[in-house]
Design an enzyme around this catalytic site. Sequence first.
Site, PDB file in Angstrom:
ATOM      1  N   HIS A  64     -17.865  27.431  -1.723  1.00  7.80           N
ATOM      2  CA  HIS A  64     -18.822  27.600  -0.639  1.00  7.80           C
ATOM      3  C   HIS A  64     -18.689  29.010  -0.078  1.00  7.80           C
ATOM      4  O   HIS A  64     -17.810  29.251   0.757  1.00  7.80           O
ATOM      5  CB  HIS A  64     -18.559  26.613   0.495  1.00  7.80           C
ATOM      6  CG  HIS A  64     -18.775  25.177   0.140  1.00  7.80           C
ATOM      7  ND1 HIS A  64     -19.936  24.510   0.434  1.00  7.80           N
ATOM      8  CD2 HIS A  64     -17.996  24.285  -0.502  1.00  7.80           C
ATOM      9  CE1 HIS A  64     -19.859  23.273  -0.005  1.00  7.80           C
ATOM     10  NE2 HIS A  64     -18.684  23.106  -0.575  1.00  7.80           N
ATOM     11  N   HIS A  86     -18.400  21.516   6.668  1.00  8.17           N
ATOM     12  CA  HIS A  86     -18.462  20.057   6.676  1.00  8.17           C
ATOM     13  C   HIS A  86     -17.648  19.500   7.835  1.00  8.17           C
ATOM     14  O   HIS A  86     -16.702  20.132   8.309  1.00  8.17           O
ATOM     15  CB  HIS A  86     -17.902  19.501   5.358  1.00  8.17           C
ATOM     16  CG  HIS A  86     -18.624  19.975   4.151  1.00  8.17           C
ATOM     17  ND1 HIS A  86     -18.416  21.217   3.603  1.00  8.17           N
ATOM     18  CD2 HIS A  86     -19.561  19.370   3.386  1.00  8.17           C
ATOM     19  CE1 HIS A  86     -19.208  21.368   2.557  1.00  8.17           C
ATOM     20  NE2 HIS A  86     -19.905  20.261   2.392  1.00  8.17           N
ATOM     21  N   GLU A  89     -13.842  19.310   7.452  1.00 11.79           N
ATOM     22  CA  GLU A  89     -13.032  20.523   7.590  1.00 11.79           C
ATOM     23  C   GLU A  89     -12.408  20.623   8.977  1.00 11.79           C
ATOM     24  O   GLU A  89     -11.548  21.474   9.202  1.00 11.79           O
ATOM     25  CB  GLU A  89     -13.890  21.760   7.325  1.00 11.79           C
ATOM     26  CG  GLU A  89     -14.310  21.882   5.871  1.00 11.79           C
ATOM     27  CD  GLU A  89     -15.279  23.034   5.637  1.00 11.79           C
ATOM     28  OE1 GLU A  89     -14.858  24.193   5.769  1.00 11.79           O
ATOM     29  OE2 GLU A  89     -16.455  22.766   5.342  1.00 11.79           O
ATOM     30  N   MET A 214     -21.132  14.054   1.574  1.00  5.31           N
ATOM     31  CA  MET A 214     -20.363  14.343   2.793  1.00  5.31           C
ATOM     32  C   MET A 214     -21.050  15.380   3.682  1.00  5.31           C
ATOM     33  O   MET A 214     -20.397  16.057   4.472  1.00  5.31           O
ATOM     34  CB  MET A 214     -18.965  14.854   2.410  1.00  5.31           C
ATOM     35  CG  MET A 214     -18.209  13.968   1.441  1.00  5.31           C
ATOM     36  SD  MET A 214     -16.682  14.752   0.884  1.00  5.31           S
ATOM     37  CE  MET A 214     -16.237  13.681  -0.493  1.00  5.31           C
TER      38      MET A 214
END
Length: 281
Positions: A64, A86, A89, A214
């Site tokens: 990412h 996300h 994280e 997710m």
Amino acid sequence: MSALREAIDAAAQQIRARLPAGAAPTVGLVLGSGLGGWADDLADRVVIPYRALPGFPTSLVAGHAGNLVYGRSGGVEVLAMQGRVHYYEGHDLPQVVFPVRALIAAGCSRLIITNAAGGTDPRMVPGDLVILADHINLLANSPLRGLNADDVGPRFPDMSEAYDLKMRMLAAEAGVDLGLALRDGVYACFFGPAYETPAEVRMARALGADLVGMSTVPEVIAARHMGARVLGISCVTNLAAGITREKLSHAEVTETAARVRETFTRLIDRIVEKLGQEERP
Ligand code: HPA
């Protein structure tokens, strides 16, 4: 003015300050795991690292990149997020959705939100692209939790057409134009970061979900809160746990996403082109 409105406007202002004079992006994209390459081919690119933008959280997941990319695809000006953060994280949901809010405030009233997902339908094949028809929020949380900022959106936003019907039809047409067998499906958002268990996947399937992942759902909720129109596209990078005997790995996810890069690119190009035509009366 609410603190959230001020923060969103400040980020949008920073974005605009970095763009060429007269730039007016109207389509925003969130490019999921392994799909960020689409933004590398844009014309007149301006790359803005997330860390240069106030309020943007930075991603720590491999695969990412953390860049906002301005550019043109066909005649259409876009802002594309290469990578997202996300919930798993550790960011709170208001932080997770902040970049999407900034894109909307910078002029992108139409969003294309993409992700890598596991397929719960045994008929799916890794590499399939799916147009999201709806979603199920299994996060047991919402980016809208807490006091509402009335100058950003309403307390109780309608979600009966979370994924814009016109944009879905346009995406389907783009698929037909390119001879792609696109299907549509319902996306269920799990907490992660562990992949689902087979029992959880059976549950999701029983609830009507064709895809598990997710991400995406918080962003779509925030976008609808602000009245933006949303198209969602999943790349089925793997069949979900228990659907086949295969074990899941992040490497498989990024490998499949890399394999569909060309098809995905052609599809997004075509959809953006059609969105450009929609702009002209
Ligand atoms: N589950 C959750 N997220 C995912 C998957 C999956 O199977 N594949 C890609 N992202």
